[in-house]
Design a protein around this motif. Structure first.
Motif, PDB file in Angstrom:
ATOM      1  N   ASP A 168       0.901  -1.143  -0.087  1.00 24.56           N
ATOM      2  CA  ASP A 168       0.203  -0.222   0.105  1.00 24.56           C
ATOM      3  C   ASP A 168       0.966   1.407  -0.012  1.00 24.56           C
ATOM      4  O   ASP A 168       0.489   2.205  -0.734  1.00 24.56           O
ATOM      5  N   ARG A 169       1.973   1.129   0.784  1.00 27.40           N
ATOM      6  CA  ARG A 169       2.938   2.447   0.641  1.00 27.40           C
ATOM      7  C   ARG A 169       3.484   2.557  -0.806  1.00 27.40           C
ATOM      8  O   ARG A 169       3.637   3.613  -1.265  1.00 27.40           O
ATOM      9  N   LEU A 170       3.592   1.527  -1.531  1.00 28.50           N
ATOM     10  CA  LEU A 170       4.160   1.415  -2.943  1.00 28.50           C
ATOM     11  C   LEU A 170       3.032   2.197  -3.725  1.00 28.50           C
ATOM     12  O   LEU A 170       3.495   3.142  -4.546  1.00 28.50           O
ATOM     13  N   VAL A 171       1.964   1.817  -3.599  1.00 30.05           N
ATOM     14  CA  VAL A 171       0.747   2.443  -4.222  1.00 30.05           C
ATOM     15  C   VAL A 171       0.839   3.948  -3.998  1.00 30.05           C
ATOM     16  O   VAL A 171       0.675   4.784  -5.076  1.00 30.05           O
ATOM     17  N   VAL A 172       0.832   4.444  -2.935  1.00 30.24           N
ATOM     18  CA  VAL A 172       0.757   5.869  -2.453  1.00 30.24           C
ATOM     19  C   VAL A 172       1.923   6.619  -2.938  1.00 30.24           C
ATOM     20  O   VAL A 172       1.897   7.421  -3.727  1.00 30.24           O
ATOM     21  N   PHE A 220       2.658  -7.315  -5.075  1.00 23.53           N
ATOM     22  CA  PHE A 220       3.515  -6.515  -5.794  1.00 23.53           C
ATOM     23  C   PHE A 220       2.631  -5.402  -6.462  1.00 23.53           C
ATOM     24  O   PHE A 220       1.473  -5.460  -6.209  1.00 23.53           O
ATOM     25  N   VAL A 221       3.211  -4.394  -7.043  1.00 21.01           N
ATOM     26  CA  VAL A 221       2.496  -3.594  -7.720  1.00 21.01           C
ATOM     27  C   VAL A 221       3.009  -3.005  -9.228  1.00 21.01           C
ATOM     28  O   VAL A 221       4.139  -3.101  -9.494  1.00 21.01           O
ATOM     29  N   LEU A 222       2.139  -3.074 -10.002  1.00 19.07           N
ATOM     30  CA  LEU A 222       2.296  -2.920 -11.390  1.00 19.07           C
ATOM     31  C   LEU A 222       2.090  -0.962 -11.761  1.00 19.07           C
ATOM     32  O   LEU A 222       0.938  -0.911 -11.262  1.00 19.07           O
ATOM     33  N   PHE A 223       3.165  -0.489 -12.101  1.00 16.08           N
ATOM     34  CA  PHE A 223       3.022   0.905 -12.139  1.00 16.08           C
ATOM     35  C   PHE A 223       3.153   1.391 -13.612  1.00 16.08           C
ATOM     36  O   PHE A 223       4.207   0.799 -14.278  1.00 16.08           O
ATOM     37  N   GLY A 224       2.464   2.228 -14.061  1.00 18.71           N
ATOM     38  CA  GLY A 224       2.469   2.902 -15.442  1.00 18.71           C
ATOM     39  C   GLY A 224       3.027   4.040 -15.456  1.00 18.71           C
ATOM     40  O   GLY A 224       3.510   4.623 -14.325  1.00 18.71           O
ATOM     41  N   GLY A 225       2.974   4.730 -16.659  1.00 17.46           N
ATOM     42  CA  GLY A 225       3.636   6.163 -16.831  1.00 17.46           C
ATOM     43  C   GLY A 225       5.020   6.160 -17.026  1.00 17.46           C
ATOM     44  O   GLY A 225       5.758   7.273 -16.765  1.00 17.46           O
ATOM     45  N   VAL A 226       5.578   5.034 -17.251  1.00 13.81           N
ATOM     46  CA  VAL A 226       7.152   4.778 -17.472  1.00 13.81           C
ATOM     47  C   VAL A 226       7.433   5.043 -18.914  1.00 13.81           C
ATOM     48  O   VAL A 226       7.081   4.103 -19.856  1.00 13.81           O
ATOM     49  N   ASP A 227       8.085   6.209 -19.285  1.00 17.20           N
ATOM     50  CA  ASP A 227       8.575   6.636 -20.753  1.00 17.20           C
ATOM     51  C   ASP A 227       9.202   5.442 -21.625  1.00 17.20           C
ATOM     52  O   ASP A 227       8.913   5.070 -22.584  1.00 17.20           O
ATOM     53  N   ASP A 228      10.347   5.053 -20.627  1.00 22.51           N
ATOM     54  CA  ASP A 228      11.189   4.027 -21.320  1.00 22.51           C
ATOM     55  C   ASP A 228      11.355   2.710 -20.251  1.00 22.51           C
ATOM     56  O   ASP A 228      12.433   3.026 -19.284  1.00 22.51           O
ATOM     57  N   PRO A 229      10.545   1.690 -20.172  1.00 25.06           N
ATOM     58  CA  PRO A 229      10.767   0.928 -19.085  1.00 25.06           C
ATOM     59  C   PRO A 229      12.396   0.306 -19.022  1.00 25.06           C
ATOM     60  O   PRO A 229      12.457   0.055 -18.158  1.00 25.06           O
ATOM     61  N   ASN A 230      12.540  -0.146 -20.399  1.00 28.62           N
ATOM     62  CA  ASN A 230      13.983  -0.573 -20.153  1.00 28.62           C
ATOM     63  C   ASN A 230      15.131   0.251 -19.608  1.00 28.62           C
ATOM     64  O   ASN A 230      16.021  -0.160 -18.853  1.00 28.62           O
ATOM     65  N   ALA A 231      15.100   1.522 -19.872  1.00 28.00           N
ATOM     66  CA  ALA A 231      16.012   2.431 -19.253  1.00 28.00           C
ATOM     67  C   ALA A 231      15.992   2.681 -17.797  1.00 28.00           C
ATOM     68  O   ALA A 231      16.931   2.566 -17.045  1.00 28.00           O
ATOM     69  N   VAL A 232      14.647   2.514 -17.578  1.00 23.44           N
ATOM     70  CA  VAL A 232      14.458   2.806 -15.915  1.00 23.44           C
ATOM     71  C   VAL A 232      14.903   1.595 -15.089  1.00 23.44           C
ATOM     72  O   VAL A 232      15.396   1.614 -14.368  1.00 23.44           O
ATOM     73  N   PHE A 233      14.546   0.432 -15.673  1.00 25.36           N
ATOM     74  CA  PHE A 233      15.061  -0.807 -15.352  1.00 25.36           C
ATOM     75  C   PHE A 233      16.592  -1.019 -15.350  1.00 25.36           C
ATOM     76  O   PHE A 233      16.985  -1.308 -14.092  1.00 25.36           O
ATOM     77  N   GLU A 234      17.075  -0.449 -16.044  1.00 24.76           N
ATOM     78  CA  GLU A 234      18.725  -0.699 -16.104  1.00 24.76           C
ATOM     79  C   GLU A 234      19.298   0.376 -15.277  1.00 24.76           C
ATOM     80  O   GLU A 234      20.099   0.200 -14.419  1.00 24.76           O
ATOM     81  N   PRO A 275       3.721  -2.379 -22.467  1.00 28.29           N
ATOM     82  CA  PRO A 275       4.369  -1.120 -22.677  1.00 28.29           C
ATOM     83  C   PRO A 275       4.056   0.143 -21.641  1.00 28.29           C
ATOM     84  O   PRO A 275       2.692   0.184 -20.935  1.00 28.29           O
ATOM     85  N   GLY A 276       4.861   0.796 -21.171  1.00 29.21           N
ATOM     86  CA  GLY A 276       4.938   1.913 -20.492  1.00 29.21           C
ATOM     87  C   GLY A 276       4.778   1.600 -19.027  1.00 29.21           C
ATOM     88  O   GLY A 276       4.498   2.352 -18.223  1.00 29.21           O
ATOM     89  N   HIS A 277       5.095   0.138 -18.298  1.00 30.82           N
ATOM     90  CA  HIS A 277       4.754  -0.310 -17.203  1.00 30.82           C
ATOM     91  C   HIS A 277       6.062  -1.039 -16.629  1.00 30.82           C
ATOM     92  O   HIS A 277       6.929  -1.467 -17.511  1.00 30.82           O
ATOM     93  N   LEU A 278       6.208  -1.148 -15.273  1.00 25.57           N
ATOM     94  CA  LEU A 278       7.101  -1.755 -14.634  1.00 25.57           C
ATOM     95  C   LEU A 278       6.301  -2.506 -13.457  1.00 25.57           C
ATOM     96  O   LEU A 278       5.233  -2.002 -13.047  1.00 25.57           O
ATOM     97  N   ARG A 279       6.984  -3.627 -12.778  1.00 28.39           N
ATOM     98  CA  ARG A 279       6.514  -4.283 -11.778  1.00 28.39           C
ATOM     99  C   ARG A 279       7.371  -4.275 -10.599  1.00 28.39           C
ATOM    100  O   ARG A 279       8.495  -4.856 -10.947  1.00 28.39           O
ATOM    101  N   VAL A 280       7.074  -4.122  -9.388  1.00 31.40           N
ATOM    102  CA  VAL A 280       7.735  -4.234  -8.290  1.00 31.40           C
ATOM    103  C   VAL A 280       7.393  -4.900  -7.263  1.00 31.40           C
ATOM    104  O   VAL A 280       6.221  -4.914  -6.873  1.00 31.40           O
ATOM    105  N   THR A 281       7.968  -5.905  -6.533  1.00 32.71           N
ATOM    106  CA  THR A 281       7.375  -6.688  -5.452  1.00 32.71           C
ATOM    107  C   THR A 281       7.485  -5.660  -4.019  1.00 32.71           C
ATOM    108  O   THR A 281       8.740  -5.093  -4.001  1.00 32.71           O
ATOM    109  N   ALA A 282       6.627  -5.909  -3.170  1.00 39.10           N
ATOM    110  CA  ALA A 282       6.654  -5.079  -1.943  1.00 39.10           C
ATOM    111  C   ALA A 282       7.672  -6.060  -1.041  1.00 39.10           C
ATOM    112  O   ALA A 282       7.419  -7.329  -0.680  1.00 39.10           O
ATOM    113  N   GLY A 283       8.819  -5.388  -0.708  1.00 36.41           N
ATOM    114  CA  GLY A 283       9.746  -6.145   0.242  1.00 36.41           C
ATOM    115  C   GLY A 283       9.679  -5.795   1.670  1.00 36.41           C
ATOM    116  O   GLY A 283       8.549  -5.263   2.121  1.00 36.41           O
ATOM    117  N   THR A 284      10.704  -5.788   2.439  1.00 33.72           N
ATOM    118  CA  THR A 284      10.990  -5.359   3.644  1.00 33.72           C
ATOM    119  C   THR A 284      10.650  -3.812   3.426  1.00 33.72           C
ATOM    120  O   THR A 284      10.825  -3.084   2.552  1.00 33.72           O
TER     121      THR A 284
END
Length: 383
Positions: free
Chosen positions: A284-288, A304-318, A333-342
């Motif tokens: 929930d913190r990730l979403v906010v 986990f949270v999928l988030f959009g609005g990523v102009d270049d997912p590969n560049a942000v990933f790297e 397209p335009g998305h990345l996914r992140v797991t909620a960790g500690t």
């Protein structure tokens, strides 16, 4: 050197690649939806003790009906389920594979609702089953009306519903599951791999099992139980459906050591699941905070949270990888996914992402920061 194309593999497997997320050694790995909390020490000690006891009998084949494990699973799930309603295998992928072997096959089809778990078409191909991709509503939602209409339009032999959905995190209503069952003529599989991360008052598909012999509810111990390395998946269904899986399972498919470890973990289910609340808080913190950074996080009932609005997912990933943070580009397209960790891992991710600037500026920042990413990690095997 001989290549794969030189071998007489099946024509329907040519050109395909094995499933597998990048396996990299990084300080913060938030890419495959693992529970990043370790197994509590006292629970680990009990698991080791029970596995050690089982070692004494490994000269004999294990209980092929894994009786004690099925009793433990029935007690854990509740809902009036008995051991004969339960089945288990080496991860929920094997459970789904066995379902496809029993109810799919040449001339039959599996319907999933795209985008969804990328293993579904691969498992279907391995069982010689055609794969059909149904459509979703806006924002990756799936209403009862849309689910029923797609099932009637495509007329599959098996329907699989991921609830909550991977990779989008979208919760699935009990009404949609019921509508899908009513519309389908064949088996309906509900993949509840992330069910424990849903709100406590959210009904499970397990509540729909009575009177629905074509319904199968798949679960896993990989996620909420922090048991990914143990490889234990299971399902609940009508006893007749469980009998069908016996026809296709390999002999003694669940080792004595796996059975002992799973029974031990289930005996400590309250303690094993104690970290679920913290994981929900970090999700929930990730979403906010992703929204505050200018991204577009989607509704999630998972870890986990999928988030959009990523102009270049590969560049942000790297760029994140260059800072020691590994997340997942799931190909949307335009998305990345992140797991909620500690809390510390979530903070590390959000800090690294914020350092790239607002999304409209992140592409330039990420391109510069990502230029040295390849030298910042050690690559292990990739499946």
């Amino acid at each position: 050197m001989t290549s794969l194309s030189d071998l007489p593999i099946r024509d329907d497997l040519r050109g395909k690649t094995p499933y597998g997320a990048p396996q990299k050694v990084v300080p913060v790995a938030l890419n495959v939806n693992e529970n990043t909390h370790p197994v509590p020490e006292d629970v680990a000690a009990d698991i080791v003790a029970r596995v050690a006891k089982a070692i004494g009998g490994v000269n004999r084949y294990p209980d092929r009906e894994f009786t004690e494990l099925r009793e433990s699973l029935a007690n854990y799930l509740g809902h009036g389920l008995a051991p004969e309603n339960l089945w288990a295998a080496n991860g929920s992928n094997e459970v789904i594979q066995q379902i496809l072997q029993a109810f799919g096959g040449p001339g039959r089809s599996l319907l999933g609702f795209a985008p969804t778990y990328s293993m579904y078409p691969l498992l279907a191909a391995g069982a010689g089953t055609g794969y059909l991709a149904g459509r979703r509503d806006d924002d990756f939602e799936l209403s009862p009306e849309t689910a029923a209409a797609e099932i009637k339009r495509l007329d599959p032999d098996i329907v699989i519903l991921c609830a909550p959905n991977n990779p989008t995190g979208t919760p699935l209503s009990i009404e949609t599951i019921a509508a899908a069952y009513d519309a389908a003529r064949g088996m309906v599989v509900v993949d509840e791999a992330y069910a424990e991360f849903m709100p406590e008052d959210a009904p499970s598909a397990l509540t729909l099992l009575p009177g629905r012999p074509r319904l199968l509810v798949s679960r896993t111990m990989s996620k909420a139980f922090a048991f990914a390395g143990a490889r234990v998946g299971y399902l609940a269904a009508d006893p007749a459906a469980v009998d069908a899986l016996r026809l296709v399972r390999l002999p003694y498919h669940l080792s004595a050591l796996t059975q002992a470890a799973a029974v031990a973990a289930l005996a400590h289910s309250d303690e094993m699941l104690a970290m679920v609340g913290e994981i929900r808080d970090q999700r929930d913190r990730l979403v906010v905070e992703l929204a505050e950074l200018g991204y577009k996080p989607h509704r999630s009932g998972s870890n986990f949270v999928l988030f959009g609005g990523v102009d270049d997912p590969n560049a942000v990933f790297e760029a994140l990888l260059a800072q020691g943070v590994l997340i997942r580009d799931v190909g949307i397209p335009g998305h990345l996914r992140v797991t909620a960790g500690t809390e510390a891992e979530t903070t590390a991710f959000l800090t690294a992402l914020a350092s790239l600037g607002r999304p409209d500026k992140a592409r330039t920042s990420a391109s510069v920061a990502g230029s040295g990413a390849a030298d910042s990690v050690t690559v292990s095997s990739q499946s």
